[in-house]
Motif scaffolding. Sequence first.
Motif, PDB file in Angstrom:
ATOM      1  N   LYS A 115       0.827  -1.207   0.000  1.00 50.36           N
ATOM      2  CA  LYS A 115       0.000   0.000   0.000  1.00 50.36           C
ATOM      3  C   LYS A 115       0.862   1.258   0.000  1.00 50.36           C
ATOM      4  O   LYS A 115       0.506   2.266  -0.606  1.00 50.36           O
ATOM      5  CB  LYS A 115      -0.899   0.000   1.247  1.00 50.36           C
ATOM      6  CG  LYS A 115      -1.737   1.243   1.448  1.00 50.36           C
ATOM      7  CD  LYS A 115      -2.975   1.252   0.598  1.00 50.36           C
ATOM      8  CE  LYS A 115      -3.883   2.402   0.953  1.00 50.36           C
ATOM      9  NZ  LYS A 115      -5.134   2.411   0.193  1.00 50.36           N
ATOM     10  N   ASN A 116       1.977   1.203   0.717  1.00 53.84           N
ATOM     11  CA  ASN A 116       2.877   2.346   0.861  1.00 53.84           C
ATOM     12  C   ASN A 116       2.089   3.604   1.261  1.00 53.84           C
ATOM     13  O   ASN A 116       2.096   4.616   0.559  1.00 53.84           O
ATOM     14  CB  ASN A 116       3.645   2.604  -0.444  1.00 53.84           C
ATOM     15  CG  ASN A 116       4.774   3.602  -0.263  1.00 53.84           C
ATOM     16  OD1 ASN A 116       5.308   3.768   0.832  1.00 53.84           O
ATOM     17  ND2 ASN A 116       5.133   4.283  -1.336  1.00 53.84           N
ATOM     18  N   PRO A 117       1.430   3.560   2.408  1.00 58.47           N
ATOM     19  CA  PRO A 117       0.538   4.661   2.785  1.00 58.47           C
ATOM     20  C   PRO A 117       1.272   5.966   3.030  1.00 58.47           C
ATOM     21  O   PRO A 117       2.392   5.978   3.541  1.00 58.47           O
ATOM     22  CB  PRO A 117      -0.106   4.151   4.083  1.00 58.47           C
ATOM     23  CG  PRO A 117       0.908   3.207   4.651  1.00 58.47           C
ATOM     24  CD  PRO A 117       1.524   2.529   3.471  1.00 58.47           C
ATOM     25  N   ALA A 118       0.629   7.059   2.649  1.00 57.12           N
ATOM     26  CA  ALA A 118       1.215   8.375   2.875  1.00 57.12           C
ATOM     27  C   ALA A 118       1.064   8.803   4.327  1.00 57.12           C
ATOM     28  O   ALA A 118       1.804   9.661   4.809  1.00 57.12           O
ATOM     29  CB  ALA A 118       0.545   9.404   1.966  1.00 57.12           C
ATOM     30  N   PHE A 119       0.093   8.212   5.014  1.00 56.71           N
ATOM     31  CA  PHE A 119      -0.179   8.553   6.403  1.00 56.71           C
ATOM     32  C   PHE A 119      -0.900   7.384   7.058  1.00 56.71           C
ATOM     33  O   PHE A 119      -1.386   6.467   6.374  1.00 56.71           O
ATOM     34  CB  PHE A 119      -1.052   9.815   6.493  1.00 56.71           C
ATOM     35  CG  PHE A 119      -2.403   9.644   5.856  1.00 56.71           C
ATOM     36  CD1 PHE A 119      -3.497   9.179   6.579  1.00 56.71           C
ATOM     37  CD2 PHE A 119      -2.584   9.935   4.507  1.00 56.71           C
ATOM     38  CE1 PHE A 119      -4.736   9.001   5.985  1.00 56.71           C
ATOM     39  CE2 PHE A 119      -3.830   9.765   3.904  1.00 56.71           C
ATOM     40  CZ  PHE A 119      -4.908   9.296   4.645  1.00 56.71           C
ATOM     41  N   LEU A 120      -0.973   7.408   8.393  1.00 62.91           N
ATOM     42  CA  LEU A 120      -1.738   6.417   9.137  1.00 62.91           C
ATOM     43  C   LEU A 120      -2.658   7.132  10.117  1.00 62.91           C
ATOM     44  O   LEU A 120      -2.367   8.245  10.556  1.00 62.91           O
ATOM     45  CB  LEU A 120      -0.834   5.455   9.906  1.00 62.91           C
ATOM     46  CG  LEU A 120      -0.168   4.335   9.099  1.00 62.91           C
ATOM     47  CD1 LEU A 120       1.096   4.866   8.426  1.00 62.91           C
ATOM     48  CD2 LEU A 120       0.190   3.156   9.992  1.00 62.91           C
ATOM     49  N   ILE A 121      -3.750   6.449  10.456  1.00 64.42           N
ATOM     50  CA  ILE A 121      -4.601   6.908  11.543  1.00 64.42           C
ATOM     51  C   ILE A 121      -4.697   5.783  12.564  1.00 64.42           C
ATOM     52  O   ILE A 121      -4.499   4.608  12.243  1.00 64.42           O
ATOM     53  CB  ILE A 121      -6.009   7.294  11.055  1.00 64.42           C
ATOM     54  CG1 ILE A 121      -6.742   6.080  10.476  1.00 64.42           C
ATOM     55  CG2 ILE A 121      -5.940   8.426  10.052  1.00 64.42           C
ATOM     56  CD1 ILE A 121      -8.221   6.299  10.238  1.00 64.42           C
ATOM     57  N   THR A 122      -5.002   6.148  13.797  1.00 63.70           N
ATOM     58  CA  THR A 122      -5.237   5.137  14.820  1.00 63.70           C
ATOM     59  C   THR A 122      -6.647   5.315  15.371  1.00 63.70           C
ATOM     60  O   THR A 122      -7.189   6.422  15.412  1.00 63.70           O
ATOM     61  CB  THR A 122      -4.221   5.232  15.979  1.00 63.70           C
ATOM     62  OG1 THR A 122      -4.334   6.510  16.616  1.00 63.70           O
ATOM     63  CG2 THR A 122      -2.798   5.027  15.464  1.00 63.70           C
ATOM     64  N   ILE A 123      -7.227   4.185  15.787  1.00 57.05           N
ATOM     65  CA  ILE A 123      -8.598   4.158  16.281  1.00 57.05           C
ATOM     66  C   ILE A 123      -8.596   3.352  17.576  1.00 57.05           C
ATOM     67  O   ILE A 123      -8.354   2.142  17.555  1.00 57.05           O
ATOM     68  CB  ILE A 123      -9.543   3.490  15.257  1.00 57.05           C
ATOM     69  CG1 ILE A 123      -9.412   4.151  13.878  1.00 57.05           C
ATOM     70  CG2 ILE A 123     -10.978   3.517  15.757  1.00 57.05           C
ATOM     71  CD1 ILE A 123      -9.977   3.316  12.746  1.00 57.05           C
TER      72      ILE A 123
END
Length: 343
Positions: A40-48
């Motif tokens: 995926k090579n994400p540009a950002f992450l979120i946490t939940i």
Amino acid sequence: MLTNMTKMSMEIDEAPEAAARLLDGSANAIVAAGRALREKNPAFLITIARGSSDHAATFIKYAVELTAGRPVASLGPSLASIYGANLKLDGGAAIAISQSGKSPDIVAMAEAATKAGALTIALTNTLPSPISIASSHAVNLNAGPELAVAATKSFVNSIVAGLAVLSEWTGDESLKSAVRGLPEHFEKAVKLDWSELAHELGDAESLYMLGRGPALAIASEAALKFKETSNMHAEAYSSAEVLHGPVALVERQFPVVTFAARDAAEASVVEIVDGMAAKGALAFATSDKVKEARRLPFVATGHPITDALALILPFYGFVEAWSRSKGFNPDAPVALKKVTETL
């Protein structure tokens, strides 16, 4: 009268075994989640997450930012469960943490993140569960049943799982090795004695917990455990942020416990806590570098990120005993239950 073997104490002692169980039993899921992040090579992450799980998410946030160089933000679960916000997450990834796997707001936010295009990874102690179904990937924490209301081994395993996935994603061999060594380090950490802190706290009614970077997450978890198990007012601050106002409350014999890891922040953290000790605060720190503050025993893991995680185990042992000494039952805190189902 409570015996020394509360459920909480047994679960703290089980943490080394639980971590080993996670790394062995969930190895395939960890590799799969790491591979998916790589692809995926994400540009950002979120946490939940909420509660102790949110402190675990904060720890993982710092680890990701320091290791993978991706910004990480914590999203309020109410964005999905209450407000129905339409978030644009297709370029990112999400880490959702829930011991029970069924808190409605956490599940709703995980489901919304997946539908919005994020690669969603659930860290949960219950499979199958609603959160595992709502997510792209699920890692079983393998902590085993956690019967005490205050989370301990599930908190530790949430972070171990997050670090293991991170090491697979980045291919960071140093972090991989450090994660593999955690069960052995935890064995030593649970045996450390913080009774001097208990003796010196006496009848204190309030205290500060300080940290920086990943250790700030540990300070936050420690403050919560004081509140949960002992009805004691405790606040967590960044060792830098505490100077912007809260330090005004630090008078003579005011207790300050500082969680310092062997990392780039250690010197600055020690300078701040030593300054408080010099002004009369009852200051403790997990560092050999302190000159004015008192040293708390710690286990050095050889890696700046895992070093911070090992600090929570001697604290857990301390706060469980402290709770009993004050006449509380750490297994069943007043007005709390194991699963909090918020919307």
